[in-house]
Design an enzyme around this catalytic site. Sequence first.
Site, PDB file in Angstrom:
ATOM      1  N   PRO A  53      60.174  10.239  43.601  1.00 36.58           N
ATOM      2  CG  PRO A  53      62.070   9.397  44.618  1.00 36.58           C
ATOM      3  CD  PRO A  53      61.113  10.543  44.660  1.00 36.58           C
ATOM      4  CG  ASN A  54      61.009   4.947  41.366  1.00 40.88           C
ATOM      5  OD1 ASN A  54      61.467   4.892  40.225  1.00 40.88           O
ATOM      6  ND2 ASN A  54      61.771   4.862  42.437  1.00 40.88           N
ATOM      7  NE  ARG A  76      57.769  -4.149  36.534  1.00 37.49           N
ATOM      8  CZ  ARG A  76      58.881  -3.691  35.983  1.00 37.49           C
ATOM      9  NH1 ARG A  76      59.663  -2.905  36.647  1.00 37.49           N
ATOM     10  NH2 ARG A  76      59.203  -4.056  34.758  1.00 37.49           N
ATOM     11  CE1 TYR A 110      53.695   2.369  47.271  1.00 32.78           C
ATOM     12  CE2 TYR A 110      54.767   0.866  45.733  1.00 32.78           C
ATOM     13  CZ  TYR A 110      54.802   1.646  46.865  1.00 32.78           C
ATOM     14  OH  TYR A 110      55.959   1.720  47.618  1.00 32.78           O
ATOM     15  CG  ASN A 162      53.755  10.131  47.941  1.00 34.94           C
ATOM     16  OD1 ASN A 162      54.779   9.832  48.556  1.00 34.94           O
ATOM     17  ND2 ASN A 162      52.897   9.231  47.496  1.00 34.94           N
ATOM     18  CB  ALA A 221      62.410   6.424  48.053  1.00 32.89           C
ATOM     19  CG  HIS A 224      61.155   6.446  54.085  1.00 37.04           C
ATOM     20  ND1 HIS A 224      60.061   6.660  54.886  1.00 37.04           N
ATOM     21  CD2 HIS A 224      60.669   5.904  52.935  1.00 37.04           C
ATOM     22  CE1 HIS A 224      58.975   6.230  54.272  1.00 37.04           C
ATOM     23  NE2 HIS A 224      59.318   5.769  53.076  1.00 37.04           N
ATOM     24  CG  ASP A 253      66.769  21.563  56.354  1.00 41.79           C
ATOM     25  OD1 ASP A 253      66.121  21.368  57.393  1.00 41.79           O
ATOM     26  OD2 ASP A 253      67.984  21.308  56.247  1.00 41.79           O
ATOM     27  CD  GLU A 292      54.726  12.501  55.257  1.00 41.30           C
ATOM     28  OE1 GLU A 292      54.339  12.711  56.425  1.00 41.30           O
ATOM     29  OE2 GLU A 292      55.773  11.917  54.977  1.00 41.30           O
ATOM     30  CG  HIS A 346      53.332   8.292  52.655  1.00 39.28           C
ATOM     31  ND1 HIS A 346      54.410   8.419  51.813  1.00 39.28           N
ATOM     32  CD2 HIS A 346      53.579   9.067  53.722  1.00 39.28           C
ATOM     33  CE1 HIS A 346      55.278   9.228  52.358  1.00 39.28           C
ATOM     34  NE2 HIS A 346      54.803   9.648  53.516  1.00 39.28           N
ATOM     35  CB  ILE A 347      49.778   5.517  47.496  1.00 43.80           C
ATOM     36  CG1 ILE A 347      49.790   6.801  46.660  1.00 43.80           C
ATOM     37  CG2 ILE A 347      48.844   4.468  46.894  1.00 43.80           C
ATOM     38  CD1 ILE A 347      50.489   6.659  45.325  1.00 43.80           C
ATOM     39  CB  SER A 348      51.498   1.922  50.684  1.00 41.56           C
ATOM     40  OG  SER A 348      52.695   2.581  51.084  1.00 41.56           O
ATOM     41  NE  ARG A 372      55.205  -0.797  51.851  1.00 46.28           N
ATOM     42  CZ  ARG A 372      55.581  -0.152  50.740  1.00 46.28           C
ATOM     43  NH1 ARG A 372      55.061   1.041  50.460  1.00 46.28           N
ATOM     44  NH2 ARG A 372      56.459  -0.705  49.918  1.00 46.28           N
ATOM     45  NE  ARG A 404      58.669   0.564  52.267  1.00 47.53           N
ATOM     46  CZ  ARG A 404      59.260   0.859  51.102  1.00 47.53           C
ATOM     47  NH1 ARG A 404      59.243   2.083  50.632  1.00 47.53           N
ATOM     48  NH2 ARG A 404      59.844  -0.084  50.379  1.00 47.53           N
TER      49      ARG A 404
HETATM   50  O1  CA2 Z   1      53.032   4.808  49.840  1.00 44.16           O
HETATM   51  C1  CA2 Z   1      53.588   5.764  49.275  1.00 44.16           C
HETATM   52  O2  CA2 Z   1      52.976   6.635  48.681  1.00 44.16           O
HETATM   53  C2  CA2 Z   1      55.113   5.839  49.273  1.00 44.16           C
HETATM   54  O3  CA2 Z   1      55.477   7.213  49.398  1.00 44.16           O
HETATM   55  C3  CA2 Z   1      55.576   5.286  47.943  1.00 44.16           C
HETATM   56  C4  CA2 Z   1      57.088   5.197  47.808  1.00 44.16           C
HETATM   57  C5  CA2 Z   1      57.702   4.477  49.008  1.00 44.16           C
HETATM   58  O4  CA2 Z   1      59.112   4.531  48.923  1.00 44.16           O
HETATM   59  C6  CA2 Z   1      57.247   5.089  50.316  1.00 44.16           C
HETATM   60  O5  CA2 Z   1      57.805   4.350  51.384  1.00 44.16           O
HETATM   61  C7  CA2 Z   1      55.743   5.085  50.443  1.00 44.16           C
HETATM   62  C8  CA2 Z   1      57.485   4.436  46.549  1.00 44.16           C
HETATM   63  C9  CA2 Z   1      56.889   4.976  45.292  1.00 44.16           C
HETATM   64  C10 CA2 Z   1      57.262   4.053  44.186  1.00 44.16           C
HETATM   65  O6  CA2 Z   1      56.132   3.853  43.395  1.00 44.16           O
HETATM   66  C11 CA2 Z   1      56.116   2.785  42.553  1.00 44.16           C
HETATM   67  C12 CA2 Z   1      55.018   2.680  41.751  1.00 44.16           C
HETATM   68  C13 CA2 Z   1      54.904   1.641  40.886  1.00 44.16           C
HETATM   69  C14 CA2 Z   1      55.911   0.698  40.816  1.00 44.16           C
HETATM   70  C15 CA2 Z   1      56.988   0.791  41.629  1.00 44.16           C
HETATM   71  C16 CA2 Z   1      57.108   1.858  42.502  1.00 44.16           C
END
Ligand code: CA2
Length: 145
Positions: A9-10, A17, A22, A73, A76, A79, A86, A97, A99-101, A106, A110
């Site tokens: 998601p997102n 944003r 990110y 990836n 959210a 977590h 499963d 797996e 994760h960009i960040s 954090r 997370r």
């Molecule tokens: O660091 C990552 O790749 C995450 O999987 C990104 C997730 C976050 O919930 C994980 O803890 C770490 C969030 C992705 C949301 O991406 C956005 C991108 C632009 C603006 C807002 C959110």
Amino acid sequence: MKILVINGPNLNLLGIREPDIYGRRTFADLLALLADVAREENLEVTQFQSNHEGAIVDKIQESLGKIDGIVINPAAYTHTSVAILDALKAVSIPAVEVHISDVDAREPFRQISYPGMYCEKTIKGMGLEGYRQAILYLKQTYGKA
Ligand code: CA2
């Protein structure tokens, strides 16, 4: 070799944003990177993004017998999602797996990853390049010589 990249998601909002967390590269940049890696490495790479947990579970289930490696990836759902964990276990496809960040630097919530309990490797904090590293790992480990 067929690799499926799943984004949760997102992640379709990348670059729009929170560039401090990110980066400035967009979701379209990620799709272009995946296409480049596929061409350079002679792989079939498909991408699936969804904001819905069940759709991600369905996609993992559909991969059985069709896909050789998964890069995920879960965003959210990382977590929270025992369902995605499963599904990965059920299909037993090698998975990495991403994760960009750097999730370890954090918030404490997370620092748990349910899908990560199945994945062979977790790449975090490398930005979009983490996806390239994950694909190369799957190719080196499971690709035919
Ligand atoms: O660091 C990552 O790749 C995450 O999987 C990104 C997730 C976050 O919930 C994980 O803890 C770490 C969030 C992705 C949301 O991406 C956005 C991108 C632009 C603006 C807002 C959110």
